[in-house]
Write an enzyme that holds these catalytic residues in place. Sequence first.
Site, PDB file in Angstrom:
ATOM      1  N   GLU A 268       0.860  -1.192   0.000  1.00 58.31           N
ATOM      2  CA  GLU A 268       0.000   0.000   0.000  1.00 58.31           C
ATOM      3  C   GLU A 268       0.892   1.236   0.000  1.00 58.31           C
ATOM      4  OE1 GLU A 268      -2.935  -0.327   3.116  1.00 58.31           O
ATOM      5  OE2 GLU A 268      -3.890  -2.013   2.068  1.00 58.31           O
TER       6      GLU A 268
ATOM      7  N   GLY B  14       5.147  -1.014   2.334  1.00 59.25           N
ATOM      8  CA  GLY B  14       5.388  -2.240   1.591  1.00 59.25           C
ATOM      9  C   GLY B  14       6.048  -3.251   2.504  1.00 59.25           C
ATOM     10  N   SER B  15       7.124  -2.817   3.180  1.00 61.70           N
ATOM     11  CA  SER B  15       7.851  -3.751   4.050  1.00 61.70           C
ATOM     12  C   SER B  15       6.987  -4.182   5.228  1.00 61.70           C
ATOM     13  CB  SER B  15       9.137  -3.092   4.568  1.00 61.70           C
ATOM     14  OG  SER B  15       9.970  -2.753   3.487  1.00 61.70           O
TER      15      SER B  15
ATOM     16  N   ARG C  92      35.790  -6.769 -29.619  1.00 64.93           N
ATOM     17  CA  ARG C  92      36.472  -5.460 -29.599  1.00 64.93           C
ATOM     18  C   ARG C  92      37.954  -5.616 -29.253  1.00 64.93           C
ATOM     19  NH1 ARG C  92      35.566  -0.156 -29.889  1.00 64.93           N
ATOM     20  NH2 ARG C  92      36.711   1.258 -28.498  1.00 64.93           N
TER      21      ARG C  92
ATOM     22  N   HIS D 263      31.919  -2.984 -21.425  1.00 58.87           N
ATOM     23  CA  HIS D 263      31.630  -2.382 -22.731  1.00 58.87           C
ATOM     24  C   HIS D 263      32.264  -0.990 -22.880  1.00 58.87           C
ATOM     25  CE1 HIS D 263      28.564  -5.509 -23.199  1.00 58.87           C
ATOM     26  NE2 HIS D 263      28.223  -5.034 -24.375  1.00 58.87           N
ATOM     27  N   GLY D 264      32.847  -0.458 -21.807  1.00 61.30           N
ATOM     28  CA  GLY D 264      33.353   0.918 -21.886  1.00 61.30           C
ATOM     29  C   GLY D 264      32.212   1.874 -22.209  1.00 61.30           C
TER      30      GLY D 264
ATOM     31  N   GLU E   9       9.138  -7.984  -3.837  1.00 66.96           N
ATOM     32  CA  GLU E   9       8.826  -9.199  -3.038  1.00 66.96           C
ATOM     33  C   GLU E   9       9.675  -9.257  -1.766  1.00 66.96           C
ATOM     34  OE1 GLU E   9       7.630 -12.647  -5.044  1.00 66.96           O
ATOM     35  OE2 GLU E   9       6.897 -11.515  -6.764  1.00 66.96           O
TER      36      GLU E   9
ATOM     37  N   THR F 177      12.280  -6.199   0.125  1.00 63.13           N
ATOM     38  CA  THR F 177      13.596  -5.624  -0.219  1.00 63.13           C
ATOM     39  C   THR F 177      14.682  -6.546   0.331  1.00 63.13           C
ATOM     40  OG1 THR F 177      13.785  -4.405   1.846  1.00 63.13           O
ATOM     41  CG2 THR F 177      12.655  -3.271   0.035  1.00 63.13           C
TER      42      THR F 177
HETATM   43  C1  LIG Z   1       8.357  -2.426 -10.147  1.00 59.97           C
HETATM   44  C2  LIG Z   1       7.694  -2.843  -8.866  1.00 59.97           C
HETATM   45  C3  LIG Z   1       6.732  -3.826  -8.891  1.00 59.97           C
HETATM   46  C4  LIG Z   1       6.078  -4.209  -7.702  1.00 59.97           C
HETATM   47  N1  LIG Z   1       5.059  -5.126  -7.768  1.00 59.97           N
HETATM   48  C5  LIG Z   1       4.318  -5.382  -6.654  1.00 59.97           C
HETATM   49  C6  LIG Z   1       3.156  -6.216  -6.727  1.00 59.97           C
HETATM   50  O1  LIG Z   1       2.811  -6.765  -7.780  1.00 59.97           O
HETATM   51  N2  LIG Z   1       2.414  -6.377  -5.614  1.00 59.97           N
HETATM   52  C7  LIG Z   1       2.737  -5.803  -4.424  1.00 59.97           C
HETATM   53  O2  LIG Z   1       2.025  -6.018  -3.436  1.00 59.97           O
HETATM   54  N3  LIG Z   1       3.840  -4.997  -4.324  1.00 59.97           N
HETATM   55  C8  LIG Z   1       4.629  -4.765  -5.407  1.00 59.97           C
HETATM   56  N4  LIG Z   1       5.725  -3.945  -5.332  1.00 59.97           N
HETATM   57  C9  LIG Z   1       6.020  -3.284  -4.065  1.00 59.97           C
HETATM   58  C10 LIG Z   1       7.277  -3.794  -3.405  1.00 59.97           C
HETATM   59  O3  LIG Z   1       7.047  -5.077  -2.883  1.00 59.97           O
HETATM   60  C11 LIG Z   1       7.639  -2.757  -2.321  1.00 59.97           C
HETATM   61  O4  LIG Z   1       8.092  -1.599  -3.001  1.00 59.97           O
HETATM   62  C12 LIG Z   1       8.684  -3.263  -1.374  1.00 59.97           C
HETATM   63  O5  LIG Z   1       8.175  -4.304  -0.575  1.00 59.97           O
HETATM   64  C13 LIG Z   1       9.202  -2.136  -0.449  1.00 59.97           C
HETATM   65  O6  LIG Z   1       8.159  -1.435   0.129  1.00 59.97           O
HETATM   66  P1  LIG Z   1       8.140   0.164   0.057  1.00 59.97           P
HETATM   67  O7  LIG Z   1       8.347   0.576  -1.361  1.00 59.97           O
HETATM   68  O8  LIG Z   1       6.935   0.635   0.765  1.00 59.97           O
HETATM   69  O9  LIG Z   1       9.452   0.624   0.839  1.00 59.97           O
HETATM   70  P2  LIG Z   1       9.602   0.772   2.429  1.00 59.97           P
HETATM   71  O10 LIG Z   1       8.995  -0.393   3.101  1.00 59.97           O
HETATM   72  O11 LIG Z   1       9.140   2.129   2.811  1.00 59.97           O
HETATM   73  O12 LIG Z   1      11.186   0.693   2.569  1.00 59.97           O
HETATM   74  C14 LIG Z   1      12.066   1.801   2.321  1.00 59.97           C
HETATM   75  C15 LIG Z   1      13.489   1.380   2.715  1.00 59.97           C
HETATM   76  O13 LIG Z   1      13.528   1.043   4.118  1.00 59.97           O
HETATM   77  C16 LIG Z   1      14.031  -0.265   4.283  1.00 59.97           C
HETATM   78  N5  LIG Z   1      13.373  -0.909   5.413  1.00 59.97           N
HETATM   79  C17 LIG Z   1      12.039  -0.972   5.683  1.00 59.97           C
HETATM   80  N6  LIG Z   1      11.807  -1.659   6.808  1.00 59.97           N
HETATM   81  C18 LIG Z   1      13.028  -2.051   7.279  1.00 59.97           C
HETATM   82  C19 LIG Z   1      13.473  -2.810   8.397  1.00 59.97           C
HETATM   83  N7  LIG Z   1      12.608  -3.327   9.277  1.00 59.97           N
HETATM   84  N8  LIG Z   1      14.809  -3.001   8.549  1.00 59.97           N
HETATM   85  C20 LIG Z   1      15.699  -2.504   7.664  1.00 59.97           C
HETATM   86  N9  LIG Z   1      15.340  -1.791   6.572  1.00 59.97           N
HETATM   87  C21 LIG Z   1      14.025  -1.570   6.387  1.00 59.97           C
HETATM   88  C22 LIG Z   1      13.711  -0.976   2.966  1.00 59.97           C
HETATM   89  O14 LIG Z   1      14.582  -2.087   2.758  1.00 59.97           O
HETATM   90  C23 LIG Z   1      13.967   0.136   1.973  1.00 59.97           C
HETATM   91  O15 LIG Z   1      15.336   0.235   1.697  1.00 59.97           O
HETATM   92  C24 LIG Z   1       6.423  -3.597  -6.483  1.00 59.97           C
HETATM   93  C25 LIG Z   1       7.434  -2.600  -6.460  1.00 59.97           C
HETATM   94  C26 LIG Z   1       8.058  -2.235  -7.637  1.00 59.97           C
HETATM   95  C27 LIG Z   1       9.112  -1.144  -7.590  1.00 59.97           C
END
Ligand SMILES: Cc1cc2nc3c(=O)[nH]c(=O)nc-3n(C[C@H](O)[C@H](O)[C@H](O)COP(=O)(O)OP(=O)(O)OC[C@H]3O[C@@H](n4cnc5c(N)ncnc54)[C@H](O)[C@@H]3O)c2cc1C
Length: 381
Positions: free
Chosen positions: A128, A132-133, A268, A338-339, A363, A365
């Site tokens: 949402e 995400g995390s 190359r 590839h430079g 899926e 980070t």
């Molecule tokens: C191209 C793309 C396709 C996607 N497709 C889908 C999909 O089909 N369905 C779906 O549900 N989601 C999808 N996502 C979402 C993706 O799963 C989330 O972007 C991801 O889980 C991270 O959530 P966030 O972007 O809210 O980042 P945040 O959770 O806000 O994280 C920001 C940073 O903080 C770090 N962080 C957060 N919590 C912690 C912790 N506890 N400890 C250490 N570091 C932390 C993270 O690693 C990251 O570096 C997609 C994202 C992208 C970019």
Amino acid sequence: MSAHWGLSEEQQALLELVRDIARRDVAPHADELERAEEFPRAAFEALGKAGLLGLPYPEEYGGGAQPSWVYLMVLEELAAAHLAVGLGVSVQTLTMFPTFAYGTDTQKAAWLPPGCSGEWIGAYCLSEPAGGSDAAALTTKAERDGDSLVISGRKAFVTHGGEADFYQVFARTGDAGPSGISCVFVPASAPGIVREKLEHKMGMRSSPTAAMVFDGTRVPADNIVGAPGEGFRIAMQALDGGRLGIAACSVGLARAALDAALAFTRERRQFGKPLVEFQGLSFMLADMATQIEAARALTLDAARRRDAGAPFSTNAAMAKLFASDTAMRVTTDAVQAHGGYGYVEEFPVERYMREAKVLQIVEGTNQIQRLVIGRNITRQE
Ligand SMILES: Cc1cc2nc3c(=O)[nH]c(=O)nc-3n(C[C@H](O)[C@H](O)[C@H](O)COP(=O)(O)OP(=O)(O)OC[C@H]3O[C@@H](n4cnc5c(N)ncnc54)[C@H](O)[C@@H]3O)c2cc1C
């Protein structure tokens, strides 16, 4: 280079079929579709016709009944040809998992065959805008109204958002926290589903990623998959398998980058000889090849654990972490090899490098993968 050993004749033929499709229907269109930000629907149709969209699922639902490790080798081939297609097939597989693992017989019979044949494209809606995390904090609601569920909320970064025929939505049906979440199957034809925003991304531009709004979306209450409140568990189990898919895509992308770097450096010449003859460069290529083999081995080992019915969650997180970091390193080194030509669009490696970044984010980070691995290995027995 790719792993061939351990395949039965039938599986070898399957892989040959995939390579043919990848060569004919996928790779030639990748650049053009990426530039146009256009969904590779024709590739999905070809894969669906060839029976390649439901490989790990049973034949009675139109699946291929293949072990997980064979399915992952197929993903590797597709991702090597075009990441958006490989990742799209991985997402398609992910979206069918809740129904396959937790659905009733009626749900399976109704929803799996069109997913396996590619007649329906699926999307997985967990993330949402606010999180995400921390997926367990999601706020999208699914409220009971007679025989219906009414869904309201926003989902972020939905792969296939707006293109999908069904959405596997994780929504709150109970209290705060993971035990208040349910998994709901939502056909795209249900009312109130709006693609609010199509994201313009660094790479993998032909895979649509969208912010989706569910505004009073009404579906039958029977569309809950699994028990009410079981959604978070389902989501996490689905992601264990999904992470293996991302790992296999990472191996495929890294392999494509290595192949491109080998072709370029053989051709190359500088200082009167081919670039590959400089030890400084051949060591770089050797490291790239070694990391790819290690990433593949970790990925297929985790898959074999899954196939044997053993716990594989920690191994899937390790495979996703290592393989996506490998893809980032290898694609970056391929640009270096590839430079200046690595930095221009005439050669594919700049695209590979842009595409690799997303694999470290989706899926879970790679920080979240470390969190999962750390939690599992330090747990008191
Ligand atoms: C191209 C793309 C396709 C996607 N497709 C889908 C999909 O089909 N369905 C779906 O549900 N989601 C999808 N996502 C979402 C993706 O799963 C989330 O972007 C991801 O889980 C991270 O959530 P966030 O972007 O809210 O980042 P945040 O959770 O806000 O994280 C920001 C940073 O903080 C770090 N962080 C957060 N919590 C912690 C912790 N506890 N400890 C250490 N570091 C932390 C993270 O690693 C990251 O570096 C997609 C994202 C992208 C970019």
